[in-house]
Design an enzyme around this catalytic site. Structure first.
Site, mmCIF file in Angstrom:
data_model
loop_
_atom_site.group_PDB
_atom_site.id
_atom_site.type_symbol
_atom_site.label_atom_id
_atom_site.label_comp_id
_atom_site.label_asym_id
_atom_site.label_seq_id
_atom_site.Cartn_x
_atom_site.Cartn_y
_atom_site.Cartn_z
ATOM 1 N N LYS A 76 -31.812 56.087 121.515
ATOM 2 C CA LYS A 76 -30.437 56.353 121.091
ATOM 3 C C LYS A 76 -30.436 57.028 119.718
ATOM 4 O O LYS A 76 -31.266 56.680 118.861
ATOM 5 C CB LYS A 76 -29.685 55.021 121.040
ATOM 6 C CG LYS A 76 -28.175 55.126 120.850
ATOM 7 C CD LYS A 76 -27.553 53.715 120.896
ATOM 8 C CE LYS A 76 -26.049 53.727 120.725
ATOM 9 N NZ LYS A 76 -25.475 52.361 120.786
ATOM 10 N N SER A 171 -21.645 51.758 123.732
ATOM 11 C CA SER A 171 -21.850 53.077 123.169
ATOM 12 C C SER A 171 -23.190 53.727 123.502
ATOM 13 O O SER A 171 -23.383 54.897 123.193
ATOM 14 C CB SER A 171 -21.721 52.992 121.641
ATOM 15 O OG SER A 171 -22.750 52.173 121.112
ATOM 16 N N SER A 195 -22.903 47.130 123.551
ATOM 17 C CA SER A 195 -23.181 48.561 123.696
ATOM 18 C C SER A 195 -24.377 48.914 124.559
ATOM 19 O O SER A 195 -24.521 50.060 124.969
ATOM 20 C CB SER A 195 -23.368 49.204 122.322
ATOM 21 O OG SER A 195 -22.118 49.475 121.742
#
Lengths: 528, 553
Positions: A76, A171, A195
């Site tokens: 990420k 996310s 997330s």
């Protein structure tokens, strides 16, 4: 080969069925083909190929570094990667190239993993859709799956396919899409309020949030320091355990990691028998907003445990309903503090205004952050004001303690793991999702996940079945603090029972027919 | 250097004094009329403001200090960067110090030990559990936008600092005073902003960013500049004795902010101002006294005191409003989530089998405390029979005590003699030429040898002074060489001396007459003449004896 699990492809590498470079190239080509998913912000092709070359040498010399050697992974874009741009999907950090690797990134590299790239997210991980970053929204690979498309054909109301794609959740949606679309075998997400688990549920993946303190946060650009943990997204529970084994352990650079010796590596036994297990079902998680499909799968899952001999108990987590508000206060307060460093002086974006220091700060931050980030900074600073601190921050901390105690009490009553939904429903189309603002969405979507972060517990979302629309639904298991292995062992047993179907993306990958080799069919279907 | 350009900057530049005033910082008696102490009652303020005019209330000043002492450590409070003064700009900056996103603080054990040590030396209660907080404000040399400090639960609380204020006619009486210590907290230092007004830019040096500080907060028990200066000087000596801080004010290792207000005794405290930018002990005393007087004048003229931050202008000798803050700052304190509570142990709470690398034992640190200045002074008084104020002087001058002890070690002379020579002659020369002890041309061995010559009556005191003057010229000669070259030995030949006395009496019949007429003091003149003739080599006592014998015969 691409559709296989990490464990399977690791075995293939060891047996020489495929070389790391071949594997890397296949993934890179798939990344290019699936570019429209917007899963990656940066594709680190050169780095990955070089790592693959080195890995290949090791395999040739019989000096493999272990299960992760030669395995393509994605990270990420809120983990610092030395020499590779790390943006947090924000104008504020566009062009920022960290001079160091996050501890978890370094550990993956030390184990020989190939870094394919940095994945998309909501700006600074603030969101639950992976729709609010400067690089645009991430598209859910399931939008293009055979399973979903066939269902949609049956539905006369379905609109134009191209504009009706689904969100990944967030996310860590980029990481989820990257694993789900077979462009890598595992990805790092971050999990502050759900997330990692939320997009895992929407993308049909295993999404694991380790115990707070088990995995180093050093190099993870923080959202909420006291809740953030690096999360792991994989196609099966064993893969998550392999990655956890590589990442877990104390880090001198993160004072909140625990020093107690932890059983490593996280090899998961195959449970033959669940009769000694006690599964808790928190009654407060049964809320009206929960979709009937998820509710039904949840109860079927409980029945499955019971029918296999496990004890299934209804438990109470009485402070659950205060959790999301409490989370909001604590989250925004820490955000306000953590974001203070982005002033345009040392790194990142800086505006052209130089009338005064204050004017420069203000313009830099106005230009650098999106509305969501600015909104959270504003509310966080409000809660931290001297006159509000007691009434908001301190109160929220007290509630946080009560919530953590709820879990302790549940576990003390003999429960081994809790079983809950991960999300209210399956993934929704983007156009549907953006009808509500980020704050409303986050409050809805984190409802079952954020309490775990406040209590620091390990939790994992396991894909269970496809919905009527042909979309994945996940359920969440929550374990005792630092009983991550036990939690994953139960999850592995459950995963085996439900036999969640593999995503069918043949149109996407017409020349990657390998994906079909590994197609599994549901042997025990929990589908309605 | 990091730089950015900005025209209308609103910050003021905290000047770092490059001068050498730190050496001369022993408190000087102030000349303002109200500062002299009249009272020696222990708990009463030494300095009762102005002498009240008839029908007027007396003013009393209330002074509290916040002192920041840079911890003497190899690395910073939360990062591995080196700590060094005057290194090239931004050469000692880790990723954490520059607040790169994702970096985390890691507490430096040495800094914790220094805080515990300092707390113990200042009679504090050491908190077995203390917490770290974030204090937020935007400033270019604070890269994270917050400072990590200990606002809620500091590492040490409730201590006291005893210091001695000189009083009496010749400032020769030492009155012990005590100021309470509210707390000692660990916190990060900020970087430095260097403002270039010509180019309208500010340069940021982060070498200092993240260096460990001990913030020592004194209760407002002080009442004048001299008390504050003496208390700070004592603290400085303690920190230096402990080695927890070099406490050099000129290098910014010790920084003092003063909170000052005035009121009429028995009435509520007045509005206080905070005076910053006090970079020497002398300026500290001056600034406080100035500010007290300013407040009194302001109030007597019907004005009011604003709760504001003022800066001391050392050239003009006055304090001026800084006007740097528009309205009150809200620091939005918040617990530092990346640092678990700091837990300390003592012998009773130490868990069995604890890794000594991972725990800090308060009792163990207590055992390693060195001798503190107050004890050293007492020892000097006891051991060498010197006056208390002499012991103060010995400790106040950097390196003087060590010099003294080295002389004592090497000489047969009486300690009292040594004390007198070191404090009068030696220190006098140093002060006259504005030198530090370390810069002295006279070594302890040379002085010891000189005092031996004096002690063995090889030379007279006067000759000894002459030798000392020669030594000061740094010509590399030993006292013995100087004595023999200049023929300064005492005249041992009694016959020759008798001869000299005789001829001197014959040469000055008038003086002899005076003496015989009954003016006994006239003999001194003869003694002086004989000494002069011997180039001060003769013992005056012996001359006197010979002269008296001859006169009476």
């Amino acid at each position: 080969m691409l559709g296989r699990t990490l464990q399977e492809v690791s075995a293939a590498l060891k047996q020489g069925q495929i070389t790391p470079t071949e594997l890397c190239q296949k993934c890179l080509s798939l990344i290019k083909k699936t570019k429209f998913l917007n899963a990656y912000i940066t594709v680190s092709e050169e780095v990955a190929l070089k790592q693959a070359e080195e890995s290949e040498k090791r395999y040739k010399n019989g000096q493999s570094l272990g299960d992760l050697d030669g395995i393509p992974v994605a990270v990420k874009d809120n983990f610092s990667t030395s020499g590779i741009e790390t943006t947090c999907a924000s104008n504020m950090l566009k062009g920022y190239i960290p001079p160091y690797n996050a501890t978890v990134v370094q550990k993956l590299l030390d184990q020989g993993a190939l870094l394919m790239g940095k994945t998309n997210l909501d700006e600074f991980a603030m969101g639950s859709g992976s729709t609010d970053g400067i690089f645009g929204p991430v598209k859910n690979p399931w939008s293009y799956s055979k399973q979903y498309r066939e269902k949609r054909k049956q539905n006369p109301h379905s609109k134009n396919e191209d504009s009706d794609w689904l969100i990944t959740g967030g996310s860590s949606g980029g990481s989820a899409a990257a694993v789900s679309a077979f462009t890598c075998y595992a990805a790092l997400g971050s999990d502050t309020g759900g997330s990692t688990r939320n997009p895992a549920a929407h993308c049909g993946l295993v999404g694991f949030k380790p115990s707070y303190g088990l995995v180093s946060r050093h190099g993870l650009i923080p959202l909420v320091n006291s809740m953030d943990v690096p999360g792991i997204l994989t196609r099966c529970v064993d893969d998550a355990a392999i990655v956890l084994g590589a990442l877990a352990g104390p880090d001198p650079k993160d004072s909140t990691t625990v020093h107690d010796p932890i059983n490593k590596p996280f090899m998961l036994p195959s449970l033959a028998d669940v009769s000694k297990l006690c599964i808790g079902i928190p009654k407060e998680y049964l809320i009206p907003e929960l979709s009937s499909e998820v509710r039904s799968l949840w109860s079927k899952a409980a029945d499955l445990f019971e029918s296999e001999g496990a004890k299934v108990l209804e438990v109470s987590l009485p402070h659950t309903s205060y959790s999301i508000v409490c989370y909001h206060v604590l989250c925004t307060s820490e955000v306000a503090s953590n974001m203070a460093r982005f002033d345009g002086l040392q790194y990142g974006h800086r505006c052209d205004i130089n009338v005064s220091t204050e004017a420069m700060y203000a313009a830099t931050r106005r230009e650098g952050f999106n509305d969501v980030v600015r909104g959270r900074i504003l509310s966080g600073n409000f809660f931290l004001l001297k006159e509000n601190y007691e009434n908001y921050f301190v109160k929220a901390q007290k509630v946080r303690r009560l919530i953590a105690n709820d879990f302790v009490n549940a576990f003390n009553s003999g429960v081994d793991v809790l079983l809950t939904p991960t999300t209210l429903s399956e993934a929704v189309p983007y156009l549907e999702f953006i009808k509500e603002d980020n704050r409303t969405r986050s409050a809805q979507d984190d409802i079952f996940t954020q309490a775990v972060n406040m209590a620091g517990l390990p939790a994992v979302s396991i894909p269970v079945a496809l919905s009527n629309q042909g979309l994945p639904i996940g359920l969440q298991f929550i374990g005792r603090a630092f009983c991550d292995q036990q939690l994953l062992t139960v999850a592995k047993w459950f995963e085996k029972q439900v036999q969640f179907p593999v995503i069918q993306l043949q149109e996407l990958m017409d020349d990657c027919s390998a994906v079909l080799e590994n197609e599994k069919s549901a042997s025990v279907s929990l589908k309605q | 250097m990091l730089r950015w350009v900005g025209r209308g900057r609103l910050w003021t530049f905290a000047r770092v004094d490059g001068g050498s005033c730190h050496r001369r910082e022993a408190p000087t008696g102030s000349t303002s009329n109200w500062i002299r102490g009249q009272s020696s009652v222990a708990q009463q303020p030494l300095c009762m403001t102005q002498k009240p005019r008839k029908g007027e209330h007396k003013w009393a000043a209330v002074v509290g200090l916040e002192i920041h002492a840079q911890i003497s450590s190899n690395s910073k409070l939360f990062s591995g960067s080196q700590v060094r003064f005057s290194a090239p700009p931004n050469s000692l900056v880790s990723f954490f110090d520059a607040s790169l996103p994702g970096t985390l603080p890691v507490l430096n054990r040495r800094c914790v030990e220094a805080a515990v040590m300092t707390g113990l030396a200042l009679n504090c209660h050491i908190n077995k559990k203390s917490l770290f907080d974030r204090k937020h404000y935007f400033y270019a040399d604070l890269p994270a936008g917050y400072q990590i400090t200990q606002q809620r639960l500091p590492i040490a609380v409730n201590g006291s600092l005893t210091y001695g204020v000189c009083a009496g006619k010749k400032q020769s009486q030492v009155i012990p005073k005590t100021v309470r210590i509210k707390q000692i907290q660990l916190e990060q230092d900020s970087g430095k902003s260097l403002h270039d007004d010509l180019r309208s830019q500010t340069l940021i040096d982060l070498n200092r960013a993240g260096v460990g500080l001990l913030e020592v907060v004194l209760e407002p028990d002080l009442s004048c500049g001299e008390e504050a200066a003496t208390a700070v000087r004592e603290l400085q000596l303690i920190l230096q004795a402990l080695g927890t801080s070099q406490a050099n004010m000129a290098e910014g290792q010790l920084r003092v902010d003063a909170n000052i207000s005035v009121h009429h005794p028995g009435e509520p405290l007045g509005v206080r101002t905070e005076v910053k930018n006090l970079n020497s002990i002398r300026f500290l005393a001056k600034a406080i006294d100035y500010e007290i007087q300013r407040q009194i004048n302001e109030l007597e003229n019907g004005g009011e005191i604003l709760n504001e931050t003022r800066s001391f202008h050392y050239q003009l000798g006055c304090t001026m409003s800084m006007r740097d803050k528009e309205g009150k700052q809200d620091y939005r304190f918040m617990p530092e989530p990346n640092l678990p509570p700091l837990v300390l142990y003592d012998a009773t709470s130490l868990p069995a089998g604890a890794d000594p690398q991972q725990v800090i034992n308060i009792d163990q640190i207590r055992e390693t405390l060195p001798e503190l200045p107050s004890v050293t002074r007492e020892r000097l008084v006891q051991q060498y029979g010197m006056l208390l104020e002499h012991s103060f002087t010995l400790l106040n001058e950097v390196g003087l005590l060590e010099f003294f002890q080295n002389v004592i070690k090497e000489t047969r002379a009486e300690p009292k003699k040594v004390t007198s020579w070191v404090l009068n002659t030696f220190l006098g020369y140093l002060k006259q030429q504005n030198l530090a002890v370390s810069e002295s041309p006279v070594t302890p061995s040379a002085l010891a040898e000189l005092l031996d010559l004096l002690d063995s009556r090889t030379i007279s005191s006067a000759a000894a002074k002459q030798v000392f003057e020669e030594l000061w010229k740094r010509e590399g000669k030993t006292p013995g060489q100087i004595v023999s070259e200049k023929q300064l030995e005492l005249m041992e030949d009694r016959g020759a001396l008798e001869q000299l006395c005789h001829s001197m009496m014959e040469a000055h019949p008038q003086v002899v007459m005076d003496l015989k007429k009954g003016n006994p003091r006239a003999i001194n003149k003869l003694i002086g003449l004989v000494r002069k003739a011997t180039q001060s080599r003769a013992d005056p006592a012996m001359i006197k004896e010979i002269l008296e014998k001859k006169l009476s015969s």
